[in-house]
Structure formats: structure tokens, C-alpha cells
Design an enzyme around this catalytic site. Structure first.
Site, PDB file in Angstrom:
ATOM      1  N   ARG A 175      71.652  19.124  12.189  1.00 42.08           N
ATOM      2  CA  ARG A 175      71.102  18.390  13.341  1.00 42.08           C
ATOM      3  C   ARG A 175      69.745  17.946  12.867  1.00 42.08           C
ATOM      4  NH1 ARG A 175      69.065  15.326  16.411  1.00 42.08           N
ATOM      5  NH2 ARG A 175      68.728  15.606  18.643  1.00 42.08           N
ATOM      6  N   GLU A 232      63.066  23.794  23.810  1.00 36.94           N
ATOM      7  CA  GLU A 232      64.475  24.060  23.460  1.00 36.94           C
ATOM      8  C   GLU A 232      64.672  25.536  23.175  1.00 36.94           C
ATOM      9  OE1 GLU A 232      66.263  21.509  20.437  1.00 36.94           O
ATOM     10  OE2 GLU A 232      67.020  23.280  19.394  1.00 36.94           O
ATOM     11  N   HIS A 278      61.390  16.615  20.965  1.00 42.43           N
ATOM     12  CA  HIS A 278      61.631  16.085  22.311  1.00 42.43           C
ATOM     13  C   HIS A 278      60.594  16.630  23.272  1.00 42.43           C
ATOM     14  CE1 HIS A 278      63.936  19.815  21.989  1.00 42.43           C
ATOM     15  NE2 HIS A 278      64.714  19.226  21.096  1.00 42.43           N
ATOM     16  N   GLU A 310      70.471  14.925  25.028  1.00 44.53           N
ATOM     17  CA  GLU A 310      70.505  15.039  23.575  1.00 44.53           C
ATOM     18  C   GLU A 310      70.502  13.646  22.919  1.00 44.53           C
ATOM     19  OE1 GLU A 310      70.065  17.773  22.158  1.00 44.53           O
ATOM     20  OE2 GLU A 310      70.832  17.603  20.142  1.00 44.53           O
ATOM     21  N   HIS A 339      63.839  16.408  14.278  1.00 48.59           N
ATOM     22  CA  HIS A 339      63.593  15.698  15.539  1.00 48.59           C
ATOM     23  C   HIS A 339      62.636  16.486  16.423  1.00 48.59           C
ATOM     24  CE1 HIS A 339      66.536  18.695  16.872  1.00 48.59           C
ATOM     25  NE2 HIS A 339      66.174  18.449  18.106  1.00 48.59           N
ATOM     26  N   HIS A 389      61.603  20.058  14.764  1.00 45.38           N
ATOM     27  CA  HIS A 389      62.483  21.114  14.239  1.00 45.38           C
ATOM     28  C   HIS A 389      63.773  20.522  13.692  1.00 45.38           C
ATOM     29  CE1 HIS A 389      63.160  20.526  18.554  1.00 45.38           C
ATOM     30  NE2 HIS A 389      64.439  20.778  18.336  1.00 45.38           N
TER      31      HIS A 389
HETATM   32 CO    CO Z   1      66.015  19.910  19.524  1.00 40.24          CO
END
Ligand code: CO
Ligand code: CO
Length: 384
Positions: free
Chosen positions: A92, A101, A97, A162, A95, A140
Site C-alpha cells: 500500500r 489511521e 491523509h 481510501e 501516502h 506511512h
Molecule cells: Co493510510
């Protein structure tokens, strides 16, 4: 009329009737207390259940991702969840946000990286039953190790998606090459092969030990780790099961998410209680459960849950969770809070003058003597 034995119908004693119209029998069988609610249910209450199997799935090269947000479950305004799977080596991508999280590793293991606002670095491997927490805005990444990784992510805002995170490949693709060259002090040709759109999830190599993978000039590490090995903590044991708690008292960095992993034995009940601080977002890991939510003013509604379902309980509403299957029921209780808090109905009543209880409920001395202790019935309590 001859009834099909396999058929389930909304019939309770001499009330209700057989359904003549079209049926979705598997769903009816999974939700017997919705089809035929207990007679004590009443009033109109929002939906408090969403199975991840009804969420849209992003099928990606290297894994999948699906989310349950306020769009799937409108009552869930304080938190949203994502179920993600990464194949061995899949990533993943890097990124960040706006939301914090929190994550629980369902199966497999993953390597996570992060850097805080002071440039302090963090990298660790998270195994089954382990957690991570990245504060709002902290960058992360997550990489599946040898067996791959499947985890549940929880965000402290129900409107999270997401699909709207800030990814490194997206930013590069949306920046002109002369700016990239100026920013990194290299020629524009260095960026000839960058992806022309975001990667989100991609296939990669399974990494070696952490020590062998780090760059030469590593800054000091973050003061409070972004990971926590929940399942290796000592659980609170009670007659009908056990609970593991992680909040900012033991998982220091997790200042906006508090969580409990609850295991209820067959026939036992997570006792009647409520939470004095926040809504409860649940994820069912295994087993079969039943929960009734008491919403005051004569309103209550019962739902059935199984592994893969999300449940929700609005702030302060009374509830219990009963194991109605023949295997342990495991679920996560998650709160947008720095600490876990619950009020046990039993404990509250046990601390009051007995006459007051007898006046309210018309119960006898036997009830006062036997009922208000956690020692006798197969329940799960958070009281030590
Ligand atoms: Co994340
Ligand atoms: Co609860």
C-alpha cells in the site's frame, strides 16, 4: 399448508405470517432477530450493521481494498473502516491523509514505515493480533511480508475514503518535471519513468530483515512507537471470556483511537453496558453474535453479526453482545477517544442501596444477594 422446513418466516407464537413473495433466504437465515425481532424490540432505530461483503471492492495488482464508511452505514459518523489484503511483497504505497489511521492485523504480517513531523523515523513488522496507529497527516506505507497480510484499518472520521488519500506517485504525476528537477537537484531525465498515475497498491519484492534495508543516514526513531503488540498483552479474564485493551495509557501514540479486542465463549454474553464517552465501531473477526441496542424512549433493536460484519452503537446507548454460535465470538470495539471507558449495568447496580433497586424493579432479596456480581454468570466484564 405444508411449510418447507428450511424456510424461515416472521412468525412469533400466534403473530406474524409466512412470506409468500420472493425471498433472499440466506440473508434471512443470517439475521433471524431482524426477520423476527424479540417482542421487547420497539420503535424506529437506524441500521447498525454492514457486512464488508456488501462493500465495493478495489481489485488491484497485489491485493484488494474495500471500505465501510458513512456512505455504506450512514449512522457511522465518527469512524470508517477498510479491509485490505496485500500479497507477499505487495505495497500500500507511501501516502498520508487527514484522518488518523488505526489498524489490527487479522492474518499474516506486514512491514510498516512512518516519519513524524520532526523527521524521526519508524519501521517495524506487525504480526497477527498486532496494531499500528499513524496520527493525522503522518506519512506511512504498508508492505506484505512472506505470507502476505490482511488487516482492518479504522479512521477517526466516518467520511474518510481510501480513494482520496495523498499518495507519493499521485503527487509526482501531478508535478511538472522541471519542478521535480529543481526540488531534488537532479536533471529532468531522472523522472522519465515515473508512473503517470497513482499506484495505490502494487506488487513488489518481499524484503529482508529491517537492519539490512535501511538507508545510510537514519535519523533517530520516534519517541512513541507507531505499533503495538496487542495480543501479547495480558488480557482481563472473566467467566465468559476475555478482553485486551489498547488506548493511550499503554499504546501511547494512539491518542484518538481506543480499542478492545473481545472474546466471548459460546453461551456467554458481553455484559449489558454503555460507553460514557463515544460511539462504538465494531468489527466482527469470528463467530456469531446478537446485539440489542437500547436507545431510550421505549426504543430498542436487535441485530445479528458474524465474522466480516461491522456493527455500530451510538454514544451512550445501552447494549450487550451475546455469543449465539458454538465457537468463540471475537470482535473489536473501537472508539474515537484517547481512553477506553464503559459503564457496567451490574457494577452500577451493585454500588447502590439495595432498597433503591428493589423499589425500582420489584426484585427480591435473592436478586440483590445473587445477581449483582460478575462471579456467577458466564459473562464478559471489563471490571478487574
Ligand atoms: Co493510510
Ligand atoms: Co460496548
Amino acid at each position: 399448508m405444508k411449510y418447507d422446513k428450511e424456510e424461515v418466516n416472521p412468525i412469533r407464537d400466534d403473530r406474524g405470517a409466512r412470506i409468500f413473495g420472493a425471498r433472499n433466504t440466506p440473508i434471512a437465515k443470517q439475521n433471524p432477530d431482524v426477520l423476527t425481532p424479540p417482542s421487547t424490540d420497539g420503535g424506529t432505530i437506524s441500521n447498525m450493521k454492514w457486512p464488508f461483503d456488501l462493500s465495493h471492492t478495489r481489485v488491484e495488482s497485489g491485493g484488494f481494498s474495500r471500505e465501510t464508511t458513512v456512505r455504506e452505514l450512514p449512522i457511522s459518523t465518527t469512524m470508517a473502516g477498510v479491509n485490505m489484503h496485500l500479497e507477499p511483497g505487495a505495497v500500500r504505497e507511501l501516502h498520508w491523509h487527514k484522518e488518523a489511521e488505526w489498524a489490527y492485523m487479522i492474518k499474516g504480517s506486514a512491514r510498516v514505515t512512518g516519519v513524524d513531523e520532526q523527521g524521526r523515523q519508524f519501521i517495524d513488522d506487525v504480526k497477527e493480533g498486532g496494531l499500528w496507529y499513524f496520527p493525522s497527516g503522518i506519512p506511512h506505507s504498508i508492505k506484505g511480508l512472506e505470507e502476505g497480510a490482511e488487516f482492518i484499518l479504522v479512521f477517526d472520521d466516518g467520511s474518510f475514503s481510501e480513494n482520496s488519500t495523498f499518495t507519493i506517485s499521485d503527487w509526482f504525476a501531478n508535478t511538472s518535471k522541471d519542478i521535480l528537477a529543481a526540488n531534488f537537484g537532479v536533471s529532468e531525465e531522472a523522472f522519465n519513468d515515473i508512473p503517470d498515475e497513482q499506484l495505490f497498491i502494487y506488487k513488489g519484492r518481499v524484503p529482508g530483515p529491517i537492519e539490512e534495508e535501511m538507508p545510510d543516514n537514519v535519523n533517530e526513531t520516534v519517541p512513541n512507537p507507531f505499533t503495538f503488540n496487542l495480543i501479547e498483552e495480558e488480557p482481563i479474564e472473566s467467566n465468559g471470556g476475555r478482553v485486551w485493551i489498547a488506548d493511550s495509557s499503554n499504546f501511547k501514540v494512539s491518542t484518538t483511537v481506543a480499542a478492545a479486542l473481545v472474546e466471548v465463549e459460546p453461551g456467554a454474553i458481553r455484559e449489558m453496558h454503555w460507553h460514557p464517552n463515544q460511539d462504538e465501531w465494531q468489527y466482527y473477526l469470528a463467530g456469531q453474535g446478537k446485539m440489542t441496542i437500547f436507545a431510550s424512549s421505549g426504543k430498542s433493536r436487535t441485530f445479528n453479526y458474524q465474522g466480516g460484519d461491522v456493527g455500530y452503537v451510538p454514544f451512550a446507548m445501552g447494549h450487550y453482545v451475546q455469543n449465539i454460535g458454538d465457537t468463540p465470538l471475537r470482535f473489536l470495539e473501537i472508539f474515537k477517544s484517547d481512553h477506553f471507558a464503559d459503564i457496567s449495568l451490574n457494577q452500577w447496580m451493585s454500588q447502590l442501596p439495595p432498597y433503591l433497586i428493589k423499589e425500582h424493579l420489584n426484585v427480591d432479596d435473592n436478586f440483590i444477594k445473587n445477581a449483582l456480581t460478575h462471579k456467577k454468570c458466564p459473562n464478559v466484564t471489563f471490571d478487574k
